[in-house]
Each structure stands twice: as structure tokens, then as C-alpha cells.
Design a protein around this motif. Sequence first.
Motif, PDB file in Angstrom:
ATOM      1  N   THR A  39      35.752  43.938  30.512  1.00 47.07           N
ATOM      2  CA  THR A  39      34.684  43.279  29.926  1.00 47.07           C
ATOM      3  C   THR A  39      33.616  44.296  29.382  1.00 47.07           C
ATOM      4  OG1 THR A  39      34.999  41.429  31.134  1.00 47.07           O
ATOM      5  CG2 THR A  39      32.914  41.312  30.184  1.00 47.07           C
ATOM      6  N   HIS A  76      32.807  50.685  42.691  1.00 48.67           N
ATOM      7  CA  HIS A  76      32.543  50.262  41.594  1.00 48.67           C
ATOM      8  C   HIS A  76      31.913  51.528  40.694  1.00 48.67           C
ATOM      9  CE1 HIS A  76      32.038  45.975  42.026  1.00 48.67           C
ATOM     10  NE2 HIS A  76      31.916  46.212  43.211  1.00 48.67           N
ATOM     11  N   GLU A  98      31.994  37.456  37.945  1.00 44.79           N
ATOM     12  CA  GLU A  98      33.366  37.905  37.804  1.00 44.79           C
ATOM     13  C   GLU A  98      33.466  38.777  39.433  1.00 44.79           C
ATOM     14  OE1 GLU A  98      37.030  38.492  37.711  1.00 44.79           O
ATOM     15  OE2 GLU A  98      35.836  37.673  35.654  1.00 44.79           O
ATOM     16  N   LYS A  99      34.533  38.395  39.947  1.00 42.07           N
ATOM     17  CA  LYS A  99      34.826  38.958  41.189  1.00 42.07           C
ATOM     18  C   LYS A  99      35.977  39.999  40.991  1.00 42.07           C
ATOM     19  CE  LYS A  99      32.754  35.778  43.566  1.00 42.07           C
ATOM     20  NZ  LYS A  99      31.436  36.079  43.274  1.00 42.07           N
ATOM     21  N   SER A 100      36.761  40.331  39.970  1.00 43.75           N
ATOM     22  CA  SER A 100      37.720  41.479  39.917  1.00 43.75           C
ATOM     23  C   SER A 100      37.062  42.576  39.193  1.00 43.75           C
ATOM     24  CB  SER A 100      38.902  40.913  39.002  1.00 43.75           C
ATOM     25  OG  SER A 100      39.502  41.915  38.460  1.00 43.75           O
ATOM     26  N   ASN A 101      37.020  43.622  40.055  1.00 46.18           N
ATOM     27  CA  ASN A 101      36.403  44.923  39.466  1.00 46.18           C
ATOM     28  C   ASN A 101      36.990  45.315  38.198  1.00 46.18           C
ATOM     29  OD1 ASN A 101      34.751  44.826  41.713  1.00 46.18           O
ATOM     30  ND2 ASN A 101      36.163  46.476  42.944  1.00 46.18           N
ATOM     31  N   PHE A 102      38.398  45.167  38.211  1.00 44.82           N
ATOM     32  CA  PHE A 102      39.144  45.389  36.951  1.00 44.82           C
ATOM     33  C   PHE A 102      38.539  44.847  35.683  1.00 44.82           C
ATOM     34  CE2 PHE A 102      42.663  44.831  33.610  1.00 44.82           C
ATOM     35  CZ  PHE A 102      42.994  46.292  33.646  1.00 44.82           C
ATOM     36  N   LYS A 103      38.611  43.184  35.795  1.00 43.81           N
ATOM     37  CA  LYS A 103      37.947  42.368  34.890  1.00 43.81           C
ATOM     38  C   LYS A 103      36.488  42.895  34.327  1.00 43.81           C
ATOM     39  CE  LYS A 103      41.215  38.521  35.297  1.00 43.81           C
ATOM     40  NZ  LYS A 103      41.263  37.257  35.795  1.00 43.81           N
ATOM     41  N   MET A 104      35.734  43.117  35.445  1.00 43.86           N
ATOM     42  CA  MET A 104      34.094  43.466  35.174  1.00 43.86           C
ATOM     43  C   MET A 104      34.373  44.917  34.226  1.00 43.86           C
ATOM     44  SD  MET A 104      32.452  43.028  38.565  1.00 43.86           S
ATOM     45  CE  MET A 104      30.777  43.556  37.963  1.00 43.86           C
TER      46      MET A 104
END
Length: 182
Positions: free
Chosen positions: A150, A15, A141-147
Amino acid sequence: MIKASYEVLQPASGHSFLVRKFGKSAFDAPYHFHEEFELTYIVHGSGKRYVGSHMENFSSGDLVLLGSNLPHCWKLEHDSDIEDASAIVIQFSANFMGEEFFSKPEMQTIKKLFQKSGSGISFHSGVRKAIIRNMLLLTEEKSNFKMLITLLEMLHRVAGSAEYTLLDQQRSVAERSRTEQE
């Protein structure tokens, strides 16, 4: 004025920034500062918010962006419902997207937001509601990319908003040498 303590933050492996939910223990933190920017949403609780030399009451729904090295803390009122007190906090460094990312022409509004955040920024009205929804989604959220996407969308949204108040007009930022911080 109270002397602020220095805090070191470390994102988890994989992260580039921190997203954390806190219970009432978050409100026990001492007056402190860190190099990372911080976006704090008070889910439940009320009391006094200290940002630099600024002091103000806060309540549920409080949404504040703090700049790098800006001393801060939130303290609960003794008569508030302390057991239910909670907050969501997002912390990120100025270069979490790389050294030059926020120098790109497309990122200038966010770069200006980061400069303003040195005073602390309290958001209100419609922009606050939109950001709070996204912060709640980020905690699930579980997806690092979506986090990551966002977070960038949230920064873009607040950077383009006029629905804010600057908190510490004197910009009393903790000025310590690297040796003192270590």
C-alpha cells in the motif's frame, strides 16, 4: 528563524517504516527534522504549518510529503477544536526497501518525487482523496506485506500526479554535520 531540533525515529521490530495515529499531542511537537521522509495527513485540526522557510495555514484534509532533513511542525490555532485534533503520519527512510531499490528503472518516478520532497509537497484534488483513503486503511491493516504494498502504491500514485504545490521554494533544509545530529 527558529532552530530545528533533530529527532531520531525507530520503526517497530518487524517493520521497515512507521505508521502512526496521533491526537492533539502531535501538534505540540517542536520545529524539528529527521532523516526519514514523512507523509502527514491532518485528519482534524487547523492552524499554521511550518516547512523549511515556508509558513501556511492548514486545515483538516491537509496532506504533505516532507523530504529527508526538512524542518517542520504543525501548530494548532487556539480557537480551533483542539480536543478533536488528529493526524496520521507515515515515516520511512530513503533505503527502507534496500540501498538500490529506488535506483531501479521502474522506480524513477518515485526517486524524482523524493528529490522534489526536499521542498515539501502539498497534495490536493483527486490524488489527495485517494491517498487519504489508503492512509486510513493503513492504520487498520494487520498484514505487514499489505502495508508495504500500500505504501509503494501510494508513493507511485503521488509521484505520477501533477496535483501538488511545492512549499519551501528556497529549500531551507537543516544542514548539520553527523556530529551535531548525534
